[in-house]
Design an enzyme around this catalytic site. Structure first.
Site, PDB file in Angstrom:
ATOM      1  N   SER A  63      -2.081  -8.558   9.889  1.00 16.63           N
ATOM      2  CA  SER A  63      -3.387  -8.893  10.042  1.00 16.63           C
ATOM      3  C   SER A  63      -3.760 -10.033  10.055  1.00 16.63           C
ATOM      4  CB  SER A  63      -4.429  -8.299   9.183  1.00 16.63           C
ATOM      5  OG  SER A  63      -4.276  -6.787   9.226  1.00 16.63           O
TER       6      SER A  63
HETATM    7  N1  SAH Z   1      -1.173  -4.093   5.472  1.00 12.79           N
HETATM    8  C1  SAH Z   1      -0.261  -4.485   6.279  1.00 12.79           C
HETATM    9  C2  SAH Z   1      -0.514  -4.298   7.684  1.00 12.79           C
HETATM   10  C3  SAH Z   1       0.445  -3.360   8.388  1.00 12.79           C
HETATM   11  S1  SAH Z   1      -0.072  -2.840  10.075  1.00 12.79           S
HETATM   12  C4  SAH Z   1       0.406  -5.909   6.152  1.00 12.79           C
HETATM   13  O1  SAH Z   1      -0.271  -6.763   5.250  1.00 12.79           O
HETATM   14  O2  SAH Z   1       1.487  -6.245   6.629  1.00 12.79           O
HETATM   15  C5  SAH Z   1      -0.313  -1.162   9.573  1.00 12.79           C
HETATM   16  C6  SAH Z   1       0.845  -0.384   8.997  1.00 12.79           C
HETATM   17  O3  SAH Z   1       0.305   0.895   8.865  1.00 12.79           O
HETATM   18  C7  SAH Z   1       1.812  -0.076   9.800  1.00 12.79           C
HETATM   19  O4  SAH Z   1       3.235  -0.604   9.002  1.00 12.79           O
HETATM   20  C8  SAH Z   1       2.131   1.467   9.955  1.00 12.79           C
HETATM   21  O5  SAH Z   1       3.309   1.789   9.803  1.00 12.79           O
HETATM   22  C9  SAH Z   1       1.404   1.910   9.041  1.00 12.79           C
HETATM   23  N2  SAH Z   1       0.842   3.147   9.050  1.00 12.79           N
HETATM   24  C10 SAH Z   1       0.087   3.616  10.200  1.00 12.79           C
HETATM   25  N3  SAH Z   1      -0.190   4.996  10.060  1.00 12.79           N
HETATM   26  C11 SAH Z   1       0.328   5.299   8.492  1.00 12.79           C
HETATM   27  C12 SAH Z   1       0.003   6.391   7.697  1.00 12.79           C
HETATM   28  N4  SAH Z   1      -0.532   7.675   7.751  1.00 12.79           N
HETATM   29  N5  SAH Z   1       0.638   6.433   6.459  1.00 12.79           N
HETATM   30  C13 SAH Z   1       1.108   5.183   5.970  1.00 12.79           C
HETATM   31  N6  SAH Z   1       1.237   4.086   6.706  1.00 12.79           N
HETATM   32  C14 SAH Z   1       0.697   4.049   7.982  1.00 12.79           C
END
Ligand code: SAH
Length: 215
Positions: A63
């Site tokens: 993000s």
């Molecule tokens: N907090 C992260 C943002 C990553 S984007 C950062 O600081 O980089 C969102 C993430 O959520 C992705 O890596 C995706 O694979 C994960 N995601 C999506 N659905 C999910 C679920 N049901 N359980 C765990 N992770 C999930």
């Protein structure tokens, strides 16, 4: 730690965070301390500090710094809390949280991303982060309840199990909407009552899982 991006990071915090109204001193210190460039591909270099999200592989994104700040600020952490994060991704958000609470639990559904995040947690010695590979829409029931929960992917609704695993009092932030645009929602649990407020319009990658979108 060798840190050639310290000045760039200071500018990021000044221009994108402080100037836009974030005042929480602990949060500002955490954003100054966490080397965001560790969490993106080496080839991105200083772009890690730009005012935008960035790709982290597997079709996912880290993000925008300001969004990380807004979501974290909404949790109102004081240092003693246990926090659950859904969507470890690069690990950057978890790293910021780890400096503001006692213990972070983070769930990621993609193995390659989790492996990369864990490497950074070790390298940077963020030892109060535990992570696991799983569907985070189910939460992490064994380690709850959580004083705060942060979901960093957008779902069609707030997963019921996450509300169950939220402590009372407790705060949960999550983007809720369709797959193009979401409302960043803040759910506050207090005295058995639950209140939801809307913080901003946002665009997140999909929350995929049993209580999210289909794979
Ligand atoms: N907090 C992260 C943002 C990553 S984007 C950062 O600081 O980089 C969102 C993430 O959520 C992705 O890596 C995706 O694979 C994960 N995601 C999506 N659905 C999910 C679920 N049901 N359980 C765990 N992770 C999930």
């Amino acid at each position: 730690m060798m840190d050639q991006y310290r000045t760039v990071r200071e500018r990021m915090v000044e221009e994108q965070i402080v100037r836009r109204g974030i005042t929480d001193k602990g949060l500002i210190a955490a954003l100054l301390a966490v080397p965001r460039h560790f969490f993106v591909d080496d080839a991105m270099g200083g772009r890690a500090y730009g005012d935008h999200p960035l790709p982290i592989g597997a079709g996912q994104t880290i993000s925008q710094p300001y969004i990380v700040a807004c979501m974290t600020e909404a949790l109102e952490l004081h240092g003693t809390e246990t926090v659950l994060e859904i969507g470890t991704g690069s690990g950057y958000q978890a790293a910021v949280l780890s400096r503001l609470c006692a213990q972070v639990y983070s769930v990621e559904r993609m193995n390659s991303l989790l492996a990369g995040a864990r490497k950074n947690f070790d390298k940077l010695r963020y030892y109060n982060i535990r992570s696991k590979l799983d569907d985070g829409t189910l939460g992490w029931p064994e380690c709850g309840p959580y004083d705060a929960i942060i979901v960093t992917a957008g779902g069609p609704e707030i997963p019921e199990l996450l509300i169950d695993q939220l402590a009372d009092p407790g705060r949960l932030v999550i983007p809720v909407g369709d797959q193009h645009e979401q409302e960043l929602q803040l759910l506050v649990k207090n005295n058995g009552q639950v209140d939801v407020t809307h913080l901003a319009r946002v665009r997140f990658v999909d929350l995929v899982g049993e209580y999210g979108w289909d794979d």
